[in-house]
Design an enzyme around this catalytic site. Structure first.
Site, PDB file in Angstrom:
ATOM      1  N   CYS A   1      -3.373  10.825  10.847  1.00  8.57           N
ATOM      2  CA  CYS A   1      -2.395  11.932  10.333  1.00  8.57           C
ATOM      3  C   CYS A   1      -3.203  13.246  10.962  1.00  8.57           C
ATOM      4  CB  CYS A   1      -2.790  11.964   8.222  1.00  8.57           C
ATOM      5  SG  CYS A   1      -4.929  11.575   8.331  1.00  8.57           S
TER       6      CYS A   1
ATOM      7  N   HIS B   1      -1.430  17.057   4.366  1.00  5.68           N
ATOM      8  CA  HIS B   1      -2.402  18.030   4.413  1.00  5.68           C
ATOM      9  C   HIS B   1      -2.031  19.337   4.411  1.00  5.68           C
ATOM     10  CE1 HIS B   1      -4.404  13.964   4.378  1.00  5.68           C
ATOM     11  NE2 HIS B   1      -4.051  13.912   5.680  1.00  5.68           N
TER      12      HIS B   1
ATOM     13  N   GLY C   1       1.141  -1.333  -0.154  1.00  5.65           N
ATOM     14  CA  GLY C   1      -0.104  -0.296  -0.321  1.00  5.65           C
ATOM     15  C   GLY C   1       0.984   1.503  -0.094  1.00  5.65           C
TER      16      GLY C   1
END
Lengths: 377, 377
Positions: free
Chosen positions: A172, A285, A50
């Site tokens: 996160c 982000h 992943g």
């Protein structure tokens, strides 16, 4: 039309013209300098195919993480794939109940249900699991750790040397927010935080990153957009975070920020509200954070505190309008903070507004987990 | 590589696969049904070749705005271009001191310096100027109007029939925020608002929209990005609003939200803080708004109030995760509100979080200005 089939290609394709700031050198306590394959622990990476799994490998390499052996684990579907790492070739093995025999540290990022099933099995075999999913984050007795923020939460596990244990990697958004808010909180206790996020595709995995890129091609070519991961157009659009909405009207992502902050800060009274939004950005982000303090904290002091904070870089040049952007922090370890200013809606120096950007895959996931693992060495 | 040279092509190219909600029918007081070229006022559009200028024409047409004559005005550079409008062909005229002779209503959107120079000239000739720039917004005696919010601010001008006057159109972020916040404010006075914006390219004009599209092509093709309007990569990125940063650390866009809210609500005490961010979206803004009230206001009452508010549509389906998006409100008149929930960081029902989206060019600029003009009829 070139479509991407591997997230590492996104790095070069989608960060082409970015200004890349010089990373702050970090000779901190987590920097491991040796890479002796004879001396380190036996480790495993669960979910190695992943986006975060691949980043685990990248971070282990970049930080010279010492290991005696490394197992590449994934679902049956990915088993048999080949992975090259530090000059060795590995075959991805299917994750089974017996995968953890002799494994001392396992880094998990294969989703909550895999963690729930295999985390306790690994612990039973004596493995210390650093889990990137939300499965155990709020469980009593499981430390939820950002090494720069609450290293003390690891003490029980470090004392129980040789025993299996679970350690949770925070979400996160929480990690990125608290990397900036904690140094200020230590100075003048944060009473309340109002957070609005600008979250990248990577948080939903490599397939979401590919969908954003594919859709962008499609929109530019005037074609209908392919919606497989999200139920709506993502290219040139944004939307409320795709996690489930709870009865109180907050989505799960937002409640992670609310609850994880309380646990990490060991402060049941801190008030947090959050609005989490996905924006068409690839892998970092951003967060707009409004802070209310118990004691005054002026903006110059705040800037000085943040400049000294490990893992934080201040980008706050008002005259040239130069502030953090997601692109600048992509593939970087440090969380960037800027727009540091006295909140004009609060009395005196009891409030600040800040803007934070951090790489979701790196500090928001893989780097933080590897830093936790480093504390176990 | 297909690049766009006209903003109207963006509509079809960049909104391809969007779900388009059924617009709420609005038989409100601002709907004008006749379009008799003999009976209406003599009007002028200043800055007719820009993104907002073009939208002025589109809105005038859509709303059957009555006019006896219409002048298409722009800078010397654009003079001579041909504009087709409602079956007639017009030649764009250069804006001069004599442009306003006989003009009763002028819609200005040609930037602050043009407004400062030519607004007072037009007023002297007896023209009522509805100005989309920030030139006169905070000037005493100049009404700053959102027709659904503070129509009473227009009374002095309506009474002075036939005289020239300035009326200011608020900033797009303010209009979109207050369309949602005002109905709630009327019920339970807003004490404080914390706003984080997700602003579209259109706010920086048609050239910024073209740059975002061009850069997106370039990034997908692995080429260096062209940065002419902004100093940084916009495609797959976001950044703090490009307006100048003031000595207090806020940028001009943010201080517009702070100051314009006070003027429009005629409330010097309301506390507002804002963080304004540009996101890679074409023409609609989104805003995350945290509200603190003087009196309790529960989320069900808030939702009912918003459902009844003119110019507002509520999209707030928690079970299907369906909330407002910029793409859905693009080319729409209504401002969409969702994510309406009790703020868990405040006591009882004294706080709400909401998420608002509105078309920046339409309600954020051209529509609001034309609605103001309709109040003069």
């Amino acid at each position: 039309m070139a479509t991407l089939t591997h997230p590492t290609r996104l790095k070069t394709t989608l960060f082409g013209g970015a200004r890349i700031p010089t990373p702050k050198s970090r000779p901190g306590p987590f920097r491991v300098r040796m890479s002796l394959q004879e001396s380190g622990p036996s480790i495993a990476v669960v979910g190695v195919t992943g986006a975060v799994g691949q980043e685990f490998l990248s971070v282990l390499h970049d930080r010279d993480f010492p290991y005696r052996s490394i197992k590449m684990l994934a679902s049956k579907r990915s088993a048999g794939q080949k992975v090259s790492f530090e000059g060795q070739n590995y075959v991805v093995e299917e994750l089974t109940r017996d995968s953890f025999d002799g494994v001392e540290i396992a880094l998990f990022s294969a989703g909550g249900s895999i963690s729930k099933e295999f985390g306790p099995i690994a612990v039973e075999r004596g493995t210390i699991v650093v889990d990137n999913s939300s499965a155990f984050r709020m469980q009593d007795g499981v430390p939820l750790v950002v090494p720069e923020v609450n290293p003390e939460a690891m003490e029980g596990i470090k004392a129980g040397k040789g025993k299996g244990a679970l350690i949770a990697n925070p979400n996160c958004s929480t990690i990125i927010c608290l990397m900036a808010a904690t140094p200020l909180h230590r100075h003048s206790k944060v009473k309340r935080m109002v957070v609005s996020t600008y979250q990248a595709a990577s948080g939903a995995g490599a397939a979401a990153m590919r969908e954003l890129e594919l859709q962008t091609h499609e929109v530019l070519e005037g074609k209908p957009v392919t919606c497989e991961i999200f139920q709506r157009q993502y290219a040139f659009n944004l939307f409320s975070h795709n996690s489930a909405v709870l009865p109180n009207g907050y989505n799960e992502e937002e409640m992670k920020l609310v609850k994880e902050t309380r646990k990490i800060w060991n402060d049941k009274d801190v008030k947090v509200t959050a609005t989490c939004i996905r924006v068409p950005v690839m892998r970092a982000h951003a967060e707009s954070v409004n802070l209310e303090f118990e004691k005054p904290l002026d903006e110059d002091t705040a800037r000085d505190i943040l400049k000294k904070a490990p893992g934080v870089v201040v980008i706050d040049d008002r005259s040239s309008n130069n502030f953090p952007t997601p692109l600048e922090v992509s593939n970087k370890d440090d969380v960037a903070v800027g727009r540091i200013r006295r909140d004009v809606s609060q009395e005196g120096n009891y409030g600040l507004d800040i803007f934070v950007c951090g790489d979701q895959i790196r500090k928001g996931a893989a780097l933080n987990a590897v830093q936790i693992a480093e504390m176990l060495l």
